[in-house]
Design a protein around this motif. Sequence first.
Motif, short mmCIF file in Angstrom:
data_model
loop_
_atom_site.label_atom_id
_atom_site.label_comp_id
_atom_site.label_asym_id
_atom_site.label_seq_id
_atom_site.Cartn_x
_atom_site.Cartn_y
_atom_site.Cartn_z
N ASP A 72 33.82 -20.60 14.04
CA ASP A 72 33.76 -20.47 12.80
C ASP A 72 34.67 -21.34 11.96
O ASP A 72 34.16 -21.90 10.75
CB ASP A 72 33.94 -19.01 12.34
CG ASP A 72 32.86 -18.21 12.81
OD1 ASP A 72 31.64 -18.61 13.06
OD2 ASP A 72 33.27 -16.93 13.27
N ASN A 75 32.87 -24.96 11.86
CA ASN A 75 31.84 -24.87 11.27
C ASN A 75 32.51 -25.08 9.61
O ASN A 75 31.74 -25.84 8.89
CB ASN A 75 31.04 -23.64 11.32
CG ASN A 75 30.03 -23.73 12.48
OD1 ASN A 75 29.97 -24.68 13.35
ND2 ASN A 75 29.72 -22.26 12.99
N THR A 76 33.31 -24.20 9.31
CA THR A 76 33.55 -24.05 7.90
C THR A 76 34.28 -25.40 7.46
O THR A 76 33.90 -25.81 6.57
CB THR A 76 34.54 -22.75 7.72
OG1 THR A 76 33.74 -21.71 7.98
CG2 THR A 76 35.33 -22.86 6.30
N ALA A 80 32.69 -27.67 4.79
CA ALA A 80 33.37 -27.80 3.49
C ALA A 80 33.95 -29.38 3.18
O ALA A 80 33.90 -29.85 2.02
CB ALA A 80 34.74 -26.74 3.35
N ILE A 103 35.25 -24.00 0.82
CA ILE A 103 35.47 -23.14 1.83
C ILE A 103 35.11 -21.69 1.39
O ILE A 103 34.63 -20.90 2.10
CB ILE A 103 36.86 -23.13 2.47
CG1 ILE A 103 36.99 -24.34 3.15
CG2 ILE A 103 37.26 -22.04 3.12
CD1 ILE A 103 38.65 -24.78 3.65
N LEU A 106 31.73 -20.53 1.62
CA LEU A 106 31.13 -20.34 2.73
C LEU A 106 31.60 -19.08 3.48
O LEU A 106 31.27 -18.95 4.62
CB LEU A 106 31.37 -21.22 3.74
CG LEU A 106 30.92 -22.84 3.11
CD1 LEU A 106 31.42 -23.81 4.17
CD2 LEU A 106 29.68 -22.75 3.40
N TRP A 108 34.64 -17.06 2.59
CA TRP A 108 36.16 -16.74 2.66
C TRP A 108 36.88 -16.46 1.49
O TRP A 108 36.21 -17.32 0.55
CB TRP A 108 36.89 -18.20 3.09
CG TRP A 108 36.24 -18.68 4.54
CD1 TRP A 108 35.16 -19.25 5.00
CD2 TRP A 108 37.31 -18.65 5.80
NE1 TRP A 108 35.03 -19.52 6.24
CE2 TRP A 108 36.18 -19.15 6.76
CE3 TRP A 108 38.40 -18.44 5.96
CZ2 TRP A 108 36.72 -19.28 8.21
CZ3 TRP A 108 38.73 -18.40 7.46
CH2 TRP A 108 37.93 -19.03 8.46
N ALA A 231 38.85 -14.86 6.10
CA ALA A 231 37.43 -14.87 6.42
C ALA A 231 36.62 -13.40 6.06
O ALA A 231 37.28 -12.35 6.47
CB ALA A 231 37.05 -14.94 7.87
N ILE A 236 30.05 -14.63 7.13
CA ILE A 236 30.34 -15.83 8.14
C ILE A 236 29.06 -15.62 9.18
O ILE A 236 28.32 -16.57 9.47
CB ILE A 236 31.51 -16.10 8.66
CG1 ILE A 236 32.51 -16.51 7.41
CG2 ILE A 236 31.43 -17.01 9.83
CD1 ILE A 236 33.81 -16.74 7.86
N ARG A 240 26.14 -17.99 9.84
CA ARG A 240 26.41 -19.02 10.83
C ARG A 240 25.07 -20.07 11.41
O ARG A 240 25.19 -21.32 11.57
CB ARG A 240 26.91 -18.49 11.99
CG ARG A 240 27.63 -19.26 13.32
CD ARG A 240 28.24 -18.52 14.41
NE ARG A 240 29.34 -17.70 13.95
CZ ARG A 240 29.11 -16.35 13.85
NH1 ARG A 240 28.21 -15.62 14.19
NH2 ARG A 240 30.32 -15.70 13.46
#
Length: 261
Positions: A72, A75-76, A80, A103, A106, A108, A231, A236, A240
């Motif tokens: 995660d 990915n983030t 971003a 971020i 997504l 967070w 998070a 998320i 994903r």
Amino acid sequence: MADSQYISNAILHDHVARASLADAGGISVSAAGTGGGGPEGHLGQAGQEAGATIGQSVVSIVAGLDGMNRRDVSNTLEFASRASNHVAQTNSQQWFTDYVDSISKLGWGKQAITDRQVDLSQVTTGTSFADLIKDLINADNSFTDEQKKVIGLTLDSLLKQQNRRALFNSFNSGGSDSTFSVTAATVKNGALALRMVGFYFSATQNVTDCLFFSINKTNITIRTQTTDVFANQGTIDANRASIEAKLHAATGDYINDTPLD
């Protein structure tokens, strides 16, 4: 589940459109081992400290993060980075604000960014930027000892070999102004969390290798921007697969795992 727990289709589409256009210049990067880490094995194995660069961010992972946590984070930060690099100039102080905003879209939550100018009066001329970063973070009590340790190991590793900094430098070096970030990923109060510091400098000369760059306090101004993000795991989890599909289709390398040797 309430709509507010998902990234809106419009926001995700906007981020995806911008992210898919990013190109780091075709520098080849080998993935780390597979298994416990993030996509294609990035960010190390579960239970181990790890370091990497993702775009123009130096990323340090504490040992306690499991494989999904690392996935995660990877990915983030990649998504971003790709998105924010198409919003703000990568050599402007605004870049870090847009990076954190990306971020937050997504999944967070974010705290307010604290901005300050670095006092260079006590800095020894010739100190590398990476060593200055370590000194600043070691003096910051909001970082845990574990975070300070793994950030230091990551920066030391990057200083050892120029090729470890090549991808990172392709995003943020070459001019007299530049912005990049240093991020420590951890678990805090049961939630995946990122402690993030953005570094902006304005120098009187062009800088081709900003971590290795020797500081002369008479010819550079440095500012930091600091924040924490946490998070929302449900959001998320829900997004994903979509994010990973878009990252898989995107062009250009963004992640370079850094051995902590």
